[in-house]
Design an enzyme around this catalytic site. Sequence first.
Site, short mmCIF file in Angstrom:
data_model
loop_
_atom_site.label_atom_id
_atom_site.label_comp_id
_atom_site.label_asym_id
_atom_site.label_seq_id
_atom_site.Cartn_x
_atom_site.Cartn_y
_atom_site.Cartn_z
N LYS A 51 0.84 -1.21 0.00
CA LYS A 51 0.00 0.00 0.00
C LYS A 51 0.87 1.25 0.00
O LYS A 51 0.57 2.24 -0.67
CB LYS A 51 -0.92 -0.01 1.22
CG LYS A 51 -2.03 -1.06 1.10
CD LYS A 51 -2.69 -1.40 2.41
CE LYS A 51 -3.62 -2.61 2.21
NZ LYS A 51 -4.18 -3.15 3.45
N GLN A 95 -4.94 -1.85 9.50
CA GLN A 95 -4.60 -3.14 8.89
C GLN A 95 -5.15 -4.28 9.76
O GLN A 95 -4.86 -4.35 10.96
CB GLN A 95 -3.07 -3.26 8.74
CG GLN A 95 -2.63 -4.53 8.04
CD GLN A 95 -3.15 -4.64 6.59
OE1 GLN A 95 -3.13 -3.67 5.83
NE2 GLN A 95 -3.65 -5.79 6.23
N ASP A 118 -11.36 2.25 3.76
CA ASP A 118 -11.64 0.84 3.46
C ASP A 118 -13.13 0.57 3.25
O ASP A 118 -13.51 -0.51 2.81
CB ASP A 118 -11.19 -0.03 4.65
CG ASP A 118 -9.89 -0.76 4.36
OD1 ASP A 118 -9.57 -0.96 3.18
OD2 ASP A 118 -9.22 -1.13 5.33
#
Length: 283
Positions: A51, A95, A118
């Site tokens: 990322k 994460q 997200d």
Amino acid sequence: MIISGKDLSVRMKAEMAEEVKQLSEKYGRAPHLVVVLVGDDPASVSYVTGKSKASEALGIRNTTIRKDVSISEEELLGVIDDLNNDPGVDGILIQLPLPKHINSDRVIAAVRQDKDVDGFHPLNVADLQLKRPCTLPCTPMGVMLMLKEAGIDIQGKRAVVVGRSNIVGLPVAKLLLDANATVTIAHSRTKDLASVTREAEILVVAIGRPKFITADMVSEGAVVMDVGVNRDPVTGKLCGDVDFDAVAPKASVITPVPGGLGPMTITCLMRNTIDLFRRHQGE
Ligand code: NDP
């Protein structure tokens, strides 16, 4: 036809890099994505590195905050609070998975909805259900973009989604439904799964079982989207949930693993970061 997520990603990233350049000039700063990584799980570290590299390549500012696995939930919530209140932060990504002593739902819900890059925040999930504008979760968004790339007319098609997780299966099913497919969701308790998957004109598989979908489970001409990322127990190589070599000759369109939905997920994360930045600029 094999649809390469890699190729589509390269094209989307080239366009986004130009967009980021223009936005940075216009607003005097680049979009800023912050990734919070707790612990040192190798898979998570590798995802976070991916990322960070993708952001860098596009001119998106990336900060990775690494915390020890022993961090308390309260401390982690404090980190998120600071990021929520920082006007220089556009997207916050926690994460997953988090260590067991931390309540992931609580942490995800603590991220401000307009920084939830997200699309996992309960309010974004609710907005998706209610067909309101929202930040879409990245992998489901990637599936829809790949279908578009393949030129698939979704309307009226029979779609089967195998897997019903909150982050992949359910949102993919909702997006397909919103695109006017007739959608069946299958899962580990589905009886005679093969007879269900054979009905699919569009088959999306997100279960986490290497090469689980075999040729006899797929009808001739089906469009097959393989979300799975697994290690082949025999070769140790990356593979999907679909037995690619056996299924590809039957499918009209299929995504490979690696090089399919994996790269698209990161590309969609970049897309979401830019969109949140635009929103923070009042666009
Ligand atoms: P989860 O483990 O959260 O969910 C798996 C789903 O598959 C569950 O709904 C489960 O059913 C169903 N399932 C499991 N075994 C079977 C079976 N034998 N038959 C039918 N259904 C089954 O996984 P995720 O949704 O998070 O991920 C799925 C896969 O996608 C994984 O390989 C993951 O690595 C990959 N992935 C890839 C991404 C990418 O960027 N390409 C991003 C996210 C995930 P039940 O609900 O009944 O338990």
